[in-house]
Write a protein that holds these residues in place. Structure first.
Motif, PDB file in Angstrom:
ATOM      1  N   SER A  16       0.289  -1.813 -14.761  1.00 32.86           N
ATOM      2  CA  SER A  16      -1.141  -1.771 -14.123  1.00 32.86           C
ATOM      3  C   SER A  16      -1.256  -2.168 -12.701  1.00 32.86           C
ATOM      4  O   SER A  16      -2.331  -2.090 -12.168  1.00 32.86           O
ATOM      5  N   ILE A  17       0.017  -2.419 -11.966  1.00 31.36           N
ATOM      6  CA  ILE A  17       0.037  -2.681 -10.720  1.00 31.36           C
ATOM      7  C   ILE A  17       0.735  -1.623  -9.975  1.00 31.36           C
ATOM      8  O   ILE A  17       1.895  -1.279 -10.341  1.00 31.36           O
ATOM      9  N   LEU A  18       0.169  -0.794  -8.919  1.00 30.51           N
ATOM     10  CA  LEU A  18       0.766  -0.099  -8.096  1.00 30.51           C
ATOM     11  C   LEU A  18       1.572  -0.443  -6.863  1.00 30.51           C
ATOM     12  O   LEU A  18       0.895  -1.310  -5.842  1.00 30.51           O
TER      13      LEU A  18
ATOM     14  N   SER B 220     -11.478   1.973  -4.979  1.00 28.12           N
ATOM     15  CA  SER B 220     -12.419   1.239  -5.303  1.00 28.12           C
ATOM     16  C   SER B 220     -12.631   0.727  -6.790  1.00 28.12           C
ATOM     17  O   SER B 220     -13.366   0.016  -6.948  1.00 28.12           O
ATOM     18  N   LYS B 221     -11.823   1.598  -7.622  1.00 25.79           N
ATOM     19  CA  LYS B 221     -11.643   1.037  -8.977  1.00 25.79           C
ATOM     20  C   LYS B 221     -10.707   0.197  -9.289  1.00 25.79           C
ATOM     21  O   LYS B 221     -10.628  -0.680 -10.262  1.00 25.79           O
ATOM     22  N   LEU B 222      -9.869  -0.254  -8.237  1.00 25.39           N
ATOM     23  CA  LEU B 222      -8.901  -1.249  -8.449  1.00 25.39           C
ATOM     24  C   LEU B 222      -9.577  -2.652  -8.323  1.00 25.39           C
ATOM     25  O   LEU B 222     -10.491  -2.915  -7.483  1.00 25.39           O
TER      26      LEU B 222
ATOM     27  N   ASP C 238      -8.307  -6.581  -0.405  1.00 24.81           N
ATOM     28  CA  ASP C 238      -8.815  -7.957  -0.669  1.00 24.81           C
ATOM     29  C   ASP C 238      -8.040  -9.001  -0.022  1.00 24.81           C
ATOM     30  O   ASP C 238      -8.494 -10.015   0.533  1.00 24.81           O
ATOM     31  N   ILE C 239      -6.803  -8.892   0.269  1.00 24.35           N
ATOM     32  CA  ILE C 239      -5.889  -9.618   0.942  1.00 24.35           C
ATOM     33  C   ILE C 239      -4.878  -9.078   1.825  1.00 24.35           C
ATOM     34  O   ILE C 239      -4.339  -8.051   1.199  1.00 24.35           O
TER      35      ILE C 239
ATOM     36  N   ALA D 102      -4.356  -3.057  -9.703  1.00 27.42           N
ATOM     37  CA  ALA D 102      -4.082  -3.369  -8.769  1.00 27.42           C
ATOM     38  C   ALA D 102      -3.183  -2.603  -7.849  1.00 27.42           C
ATOM     39  O   ALA D 102      -2.478  -1.676  -8.283  1.00 27.42           O
ATOM     40  N   ALA D 103      -3.059  -2.962  -6.595  1.00 30.58           N
ATOM     41  CA  ALA D 103      -2.111  -2.088  -5.684  1.00 30.58           C
ATOM     42  C   ALA D 103      -1.590  -3.067  -4.495  1.00 30.58           C
ATOM     43  O   ALA D 103      -2.021  -3.848  -4.131  1.00 30.58           O
TER      44      ALA D 103
END
Lengths: 681, 439
Positions: free
Chosen positions: A99-101, A396-398, A416-417, A373-374
Motif C-alpha cells: 500500500s506504500i509507493l 491527493s488520495k494518499l 506531509d513530511i 502512502a508514498a
C-alpha cells in the motif's frame, strides 16, 4: 584552501569531473579537472552553480511537517522519523507493505542509492514503478540491434568525417561534446543536424534538415533505400556482421516523394542526406533522446541505427551510433534498459505495477490494496511525470506522503513530511556515466548543513525504529567512514578496481572498448548485428524490422493544431537548477517559443502572456516568437515550476501531456501531443 | 607578446557559464561579462555568431582617461584596467567612452562594475574565472596570436584602442532543408536591444542649457555695460549645480569629480564650472568689472570644454560640429540679446545649415522631425523679428528664441548617441538584410 576532485551526479551525458576548493566548510571555487578527457574544460553553468545551490538560503536543511495546505512547520529529525516510522508501520499492518509507493527519480546518481532497496525489502516490500521517463525505447532499440548499449569514447568524435546530430542538442544538453565537434570540423568534418527545431547546435552545423516531429523513421528509411539503390552500402561489412539485411532491404517501401509528404523535407534533400551518409566515411550519428519519446520511438531509433549499419559505420574509429555508452556501469548486475522491466512473475517484495510513463493514472487504478502512502526521493514526479493533473489527483488520495528533497519543489509542497536531502559534496559515493567511459569517486568534502541526512542514514534510523532485521553490511551505520566501508564492500568482485584506485581521480572503466565493437562481437542472439530481430517481435509485438509507424496524435487536429515539444535547455536538468539566482541572472528565462507564422495567425507578440491548452490540461506562459521553431510546432522547455513564469502562471508542459508509453522499453511518449495556444493579454 | 582574452566563436554556444563564473568569483551584483549574439533572431540567410565580451583592458584605456574621479587604475603586473569601487561617483561617462560596453552600471550600488581580469588570482597564476569556467574552451586567456581570423566580427568597433583580445571563428550560414510550408523565416521585425546608453539626458540638457544661458547673459551684460540681475544670475548657477548632482550615482562622492584634470574632459568641465561660478558670482555680487571680464573668458572656455566632453565620448566621431553645441548656442544668444545683427545672421546661418543637413542625412523618426522643424521655425521667426527690428527686447520674442535654443540642445542629445555593441549588430544586420533585398 583545500582542494578535492569530484564529479557531477546529475542525470546528464557529461558527468563532468571538476575540482572543488573548500574553506571553512564552504565551497569557494569550482575548477576544471583536465584529467577527464571527456570534460577537460570542466562543468557547465549548472556545475558552477553548486557554489550557490549547496549554500542557498532556500535549501531545506531541517525536516518539515505540513500543518495545512502549503504551510509547514519545522520539526526535529527525531520527531520526523518517529512520525514516519509509526505511520509506515500502520499502513504495513493495516493494508500490507504494497500500500506504500516507493518512488525514486534520477535526481542524484550513485551506488549508495541502493541502500533504499535494502530498507524496503526488510520492510516487507513496496509498490514501485517500472520503465523510465527518459530513454528506454532507444536503449532497447540499440540493445536489440547490437546486443549492448555502448559507443566509442567521446574524444573519438574528432576522427569522424561526417557527424549527423539527429535530434540531439549537445550545445545545450552535452556542452562538452561541442568541443569535439568543433575540432572535427576544423579537420574538415561535415556536420549535419536533423531536428525539427533550429537548435543552438544547428547554428554550428553545415546543414539543417528539419523534419516534422515524429517522422524521423520515415526520413531514415527513405535515406536507407536511396543508399541501397545508389550502391553506397558496405557489402562486405553487411555480409560478415549483419543479420536480416535482405529482409530489411525488401521491406523498404518509402520512396523519397512519399517521405517528402510525411517529413516535410523535399525529396531532393532526402537524396542529399542519403549521399552525405553514404559517402562521408567515417560517420558518427549522434541521436538524441527526444526523438524516441514518441509512441514510435523504439522503431525510430532502430531505423536511424540501420543507416550506420548498412554503411558499415560500426566498430571503427570515427564511426558509430552514439546513443548511450553504458561501459562505465561496471557495478550493475543488470544494466538498463533490462533493469527497468517489471518482474514477469511479480512475486518479489517489490510489486512493479506502476508505469513511470503513466504514474498518476496507474496509481489511481491500483487496488488490492489501494495505495495509501508514498515515499518520494530524488525526484519531482508531480512536475516531471506526464499528465500533472492525474498525478496531483493520485497524490491527493494518499493519506501520507514523505518527500526527500533539497528545495521546496512542487512535489515537496504536496508532502506531509519533508526530509532534507543531502548535497553532492556531503557524502562519498561512486558514479558512472552514460556518455564518458569513466567510473568516478565522489568524496565527502563538507559537512551537511542543519539536520540533513543522506538517504541511507534516514533508512538506518527508520529500520531501528521499526525493529527491522538488517545487517549493517547492507545498511551501514551513520557516518561517512561507514558508507566508504560499504562502498569498498559493494565494489568487491565486480572487477579489480579498489577504492584507492578511484580516489586518484576518474578511472577509465575496466574492460573499456575505446572503439566500441572493435572486436565485432555482438551480444545478440545471432551474434551479429540484428536488423531483423525476432526478440523485437516476440517481446514487444512490433515488426522484427525497423519501420515507420505514424504517430497517432491525441486530440482533434483541427482544434489542437500544434505539435507540443518540451525539450531540455542548457540552464536546467529537468526541474533542477532553474530556481537558483545565478542561473536566473545569467541565462534566459522560460518562455514558450512559437514560429512567426503561427504567432501571426493568433495575433501573439513576443512578451504576451499566453494560455496553452488541450483536452489534458492547460498552462500559461510568456510567448517568444522565434525563427528557431518551425510552423506547426511550439516549444516549451521542460521543468518549469508551477508559478515560475511571468504573472503567477507557468508550470511545466506535463499538464498537457497525455500518459502514453513508447513502443518498446516502457518509456514515456512525451512528444506526441497536440495543443492550441492563445493570447491572454 | 601581449596577453589577453582569446575567443573562438566555433565553440561558443551561449551557455552563460563565463558570466556566471565571473559573478561567482567576484561577487558582483551586475555581470561585467556579456554574451552578444549577432543574428539573435536566427535569420537563415545570415550566420549566427556568439561573442562573449567583457573588458579588453585596452592599451589606450579611454575609460581610465575619461574618468573624472580617477576611479580607474592599471595593474602593472597584469596590465588589467581596474575600477576602484570606493572612488566611482556613478557618472557613467566611461560607458559613453568605452566602445566595447565593458563598464556596466550597477543599479543596486549606483556605481560602475567592470571586469578586473581576476587580477589578484592572475598574479598567483590562476586564470580569469570566465576562461577556466568555459566548458567548451571557446574562451581562454593567454598570449594573443599575431594573426587572428576576425573577419566575421567586422561589426565590432575597430581596434584603434589596442584591445587585448583575439577573435577567431568560421563564417557559417546554415541552410535549412524543409518544404516552403514549414518555412522558418517569414519576414519578422528584428528584435534588438538597442536602447540608448545615454541616460539622464534631461539632467544634462538642463545643466548645459543653464550654464550656456549664464555665460551668455554675463557676456551680453558686459556688452551692454551693466551687471546682470544678481538674483537671476546666482539662482541660475546654483540650480545648474544642484541639477548636475542628480546625474551622479553617488552624490556624496561628487567632490571626487575634479580628481582627473589631466586627462578627463568631464573633470575639466566640472572644475571650470566651479571656477566660473565663483568668479562670476563674486563679480556680479560686488560689481567688479575686471572680474567680469575674467569670468566671461572662463565661461567661454567652459562652454568649449562642455562640447569636448561629448566630442571625446562620441565613438563615431561624427559629432565634431553640431548646431546644439553650447559654445555656438552661447554666441548666438549673446548676439541676439545684444542685437548684433551681422554676427547673429552669420551664426544663425551656420546653425540652420547644420540643422537642415542633419534632417536630410539622418534617419529621423516623425517625433524627432517635429522638434527639429519647430527648432528651425523658432529660429527663423525670432531671427526675422530681430533683423527687422520689430519687437526689440520683447520678453515673448526672447522667450521664443531661448525655447528654440533649448530645443536645439535637446536635439543635440537625440543625435548624441554613442554606439554600443547591440546597436552595431543591429545596424549591420539591417544593412545585410537591405542588401539581400536589393540583390
Amino acid at each position: 584552501m583545500e582542494e578535492f576532485v569530484t564529479a557531477c551526479p546529475r542525470n546528464c551525458y557529461s558527468t563532468c569531473s571538476f575540482r572543488v576548493q573548500v574553506e571553512d566548510n564552504k565551497i569557494r571555487r569550482i575548477l576544471p579537472f583536465p584529467g577527464n578527457l571527456a570534460t577537460p574544460e570542466g562543468p557547465c553553468i549548472k556545475g558552477l552553480s553548486y557554489i550557490e545551490r549547496i549554500h542557498s538560503k532556500d535549501r531545506i536543511i531541517h525536516p518539515f511537517i505540513r500543518t495545512s495546505y502549503g504551510k509547514f512547520d519545522q520539526i526535529s529529525s527525531e520527531n520526523a522519523l518517529d512520525i514516519i516510522s509509526s505511520r509506515l508501520d500502520h499502513f504495513r499492518q493495516t493494508y500490507g507493505p504494497t500500500s506504500i509507493l516507493w518512488y525514486k527519480g534520477s535526481g542524484m546518481s550513485g551506488l549508495t542509492n541502493e541502500t533504499g532497496s535494502v530498507f524496503w525489502s526488510a520492510f516487507g516490500g513496496a509498490t514501485t514503478t517500472y520503465g523510465n521517463l527518459c530513454w528506454p525505447a532507444g536503449l532497447e532499440a540499440v540493445r536489440l540491434t547490437l546486443g549492448a548499449v555502448k559507443h566509442n569514447v567521446p574524444w573519438d568524435l574528432e576522427n569522424a568525417k561526417t557527424i549527423i546530430i539527429w535530434g540531439k542538442n549537445p550545445a545545450e544538453t552535452n556542452i562538452q561534446e561541442i568541443a569535439f565537434i568543433a575540432r572535427a570540423r576544423e579537420k574538415g568534418c561535415r556536420v549535419v543536424v536533423v531536428d525539427p527545431v533550429r537548435t543552438p547546435s544547428a547554428d554550428k552545423a553545415d546543414i539543417l534538415f528539419s523534419p516534422r516531429p515524429g517522422t524521423d523513421a520515415a526520413l531514415a528509411l527513405a535515406a536507407a533505400s536511396i543508399i541501397i539503390n545508389d550502391g553506397l552500402t558496405d557489402d562486405s561489412f553487411i555480409n560478415k556482421h549483419v543479420k536480416g539485411y535482405d529482409e530489411f532491404r525488401n521491406s523498404l517501401k518509402i520512396i523519397p516523394e512519399e517521405a517528402e509528404k510525411i517529413t516535410g523535407i523535399p525529396a531532393e534533400n532526402i537524396l542529399e542526406l542519403a549521399h552525405i551518409i553514404g559517402e562521408g566515411k567515417p560517420l558518427t550519428i549522434l541521436p538524441g533522446y527526444g526523438l524516441q519519446r514518441h509512441q514510435n520511438g523504439g522503431q525510430t531509433i532502430r531505423s536511424l541505427l540501420a543507416l550506420a549499419v548498412i554503411t558499415g559505420n560500426i566498430g571503427k574509429p570515427g564511426c558509430g551510433f552514439n546513443y548511450a555508452n553504458l561501459q562505465s556501469y561496471i557495478f550493475d548486475a543488470q544494466k538498463e534498459p533490462v533493469s527497468y522491466y517489471p518482474d514477469p512473475q511479480n512475486d518479489l517484495p517489490f510489486r512493479r505495477t506502476i508505469s513511470m510513463a503513466k504514474l498518476g493514472v496507474d496509481m489511481l487504478k491500483t487496488t488490492d490494496p489501494h495505495l495509501k502512502a508514498a515515499w518520494i526521493e530524488r525526484g519531482n514526479p508531480l512536475l516531471q511525470s506526464p499528465d500533472t493533473n492525474s498525478v496531483r489527483k493520485a497524490f491527493s488520495k494518499l493519506e501520507f506522503k514523505v518527500v526527500v528533497d533539497q528545495f521546496m519543489t512542487d512535489t515537496a509542497k504536496e508532502a506531509d513530511i519533508i526530509l532534507p536531502a543531502k548535497g553532492l559534496f556531503e557524502q562519498s559515493d561512486i558514479i558512472g556515466s552514460y556518455w564518458s567511459p569513466y567510473v568516478q569517486f565522489k568524496p565527502a568534502i563538507i559537512n551537511s548543513p542543519g539536520e540533513v541526512l543522506p538517504e541511507n542514514e534516514i533508512y538506518y534510523y527508520l529500520a531501528k525504529r521499526l525493529k527491522l532485521n538488517v545487517s549493517t553490511t547492507l545498511l551501514p551505520e551513520p557516518g561517512n567512514q561507514n558508507i566508504e566501508r560499504w562502498l569498498t564492500h559493494r565494489i568487491k568482485g565486480y572487477s579489480d578496481i579498489t577504492m584507492d584506485d578511484l580516489r586518484n581521480g576518474p578511472l577509465l572503466a575496466p574492460g573499456l572498448q575505446q572503439i566500441a565493437w572493435e572486436d565485432m562481437k555482438f551480444e545478440t542472439p545471432s551474434g551479429k548485428i540484428e536488423l531483423y530481430s525476432s526478440e523485437a517481435a516476440s517481446k514487444w509485438g512490433i515488426s522484427p524490422l525497423p519501420e515507420y509507424v505514424p504517430v497517432v496524435h491525441e486530440g482533434n487536429r483541427h482544434k489542437y493544431p500544434l505539435v507540443f515539444l518540451t525539450p531540455n535547455k542548457s540552464n536546467r536538468i529537468h526541474s533542477q537548477f532553474g530556481n537558483l539566482n545565478i542561473i536566473k541572472d545569467s541565462t534566459e528565462g522560460p518562455a514558450v517559443e512559437i514560429s512567426p507564422a503561427d504567432a501571426l495567425k493568433r495575433s501573439i507578440s513576443s512578451g504576451n502572456k499566453v494560455r496553452i491548452f488541450n483536452l489534458t490540461g492547460e498552462v500559461t506562459s510568456i510567448a517568444r516568437i522565434s525563427n528557431r521553431v518551425p510552423a506547426g510546432s511550439i516549444v516549451l522547455p521542460n521543468g518549469i515550476w508551477i508559478g515560475e513564469g511571468g504573472g503567477g502562471g507557468g508550470g511545466g508542459g506535463n499538464f498537457l501531456i497525455e500518459c502514453a508509453e513508447t513502443d518498446i522499453g516502457y518509456g514515456a511518449a512525451f512528444h506526441d501531443n497536440m495543443v492550441e495556444i492563445e493570447k491572454i493579454c | 607578446m601581449a596577453e589577453g582574452f582569446i575567443f573562438d566563436h566555433n565553440k561558443c554556444v551561449n551557455c552563460g557559464a563565463c558570466g556566471a563564473a565571473c559573478t561567482l568569483e567576484n561577487g558582483w551584483s551586475v555581470q561585467p561579462r556579456e554574451i552578444y549574439t549577432y543574428n539573435k533572431d536566427a535569420l537563415t540567410s545570415l550566420p549566427l555568431i556568439n561573442l562573449s565580451l567583457a573588458c579588453n583592458h585596452c592599451e589606450t584605456a579611454v575609460c581610465l582617461e575619461g574618468c573624472p574621479s580617477s576611479s580607474f587604475f592599471r595593474d602593472h603586473v597584469t596590465n588589467a584596467v581596474i575600477i576602484d569601487d570606493s572612488k566611482c561617483i556613478g557618472c557613467r561617462y566611461c560607458q559613453w567612452n568605452c566602445p566595447y560596453d565593458a563598464p556596466k552600471f550597477d543599479y543596486s550600488k549606483r556605481i560602475i562594475g567592470k571586469c578586473n581580469l581576476c587580477y589578484s588570482g592572475l598574479i598567483e597564476g590562476r586564470l580569469p574565472a570566465c576562461t577556466y569556467a568555459c566548458p567548451t574552451g571557446a574562451l581562454s586567456y593567454g598570449e594573443i596570436p599575431v594573426s587572428g581570423n576576425d573577419n566575421i566580427f567586422k561589426w565590432l568597433p575597430d581596434k584603434k584602442l589596442n584591445p587585448s583580445l583575439s577573435l577567431t571563428g568560421k563564417q557559417n550560414v546554415v541552410p535549412v532543408r524543409v518544404i516552403p510550408e514549414n518555412i522558418f523565416e517569414p519576414e519578422i521585425s528584428l528584435s534588438g536591444d538597442i536602447n540608448s546608453i545615454v541616460t539622464g539626458e534631461w539632467i544634462l540638457v538642463m545643466f548645459t542649457f543653464l550654464v550656456t544661458l549664464s555665460v551668455s547673459s554675463l557676456i551680453s551684460s558686459l556688452f551692454m555695460g551693466k551687471f546682470p540681475d544678481i538674483l537671476f544670475f546666482v539662482s541660475t548657477l546654483i540650480l545648474a549645480g544642484i541639477i548636475s548632482l542628480f546625474h551622479l550615482g553617488k552624490k556624496s562622492r561628487s567632490w571626487r569629480a575634479v580628481s582627473n584634470l589631466k586627462t578627463s574632459p568631464l573633470s575639466r568641465e566640472i572644475a571650470l564650472f566651479i571656477i566660473y561660478s565663483l568668479l562670476s558670482i563674486s563679480a556680479v555680487s560686488f560689481h567688479l568689472p575686471f572680474l567680469m571680464i575674467i569670468s566671461t573668458f572662463a565661461g567661454l572656455i567652459m562652454l568649449i570644454i562642455v562640447d569636448t566632453v561629448y566630442i571625446y565620448a562620441d565613438k563615431r566621431k561624427k559629432m565634431m560640429f553640431h548646431s546644439g553645441q553650447t559654445f555656438l548656442s552661447g554666441l548666438l544668444i549673446v548676439s541676439f540679446l545684444t542685437a548684433n545683427v551681422i554676427p547673429f545672421i552669420f551664426i544663425a546661418l551656420i546653425k540652420l545649415v547644420t540643422s537642415v543637413n542633419n534632417i536630410l542625412t539622418q534617419k529621423i523618426s516623425s517625433v524627432n522631425f517635429s522638434i527639429r522643424f519647430l527648432r528651425i521655425a523658432l529660429l527663423l521667426i525670432t531671427g526675422i523679428s530681430l533683423i527687422s527690428g520689430l519687437n526689440k527686447g520683447d520678453t515673448l520674442i526672447i522667450s521664443l528664441f531661448l525655447t528654440g535654443e533649448l530645443f536645439d540642445r535637446i536635439i543635440f542629445y537625440i543625435d548624441f548617441d554613442p554606439d554600443n555593441i547591440n546597436k552595431l549588430i543591429y545596424k549591420n544586420i539591417t544593412e545585410a538584410k537591405d542588401e539581400k533585398k536589393r540583390g
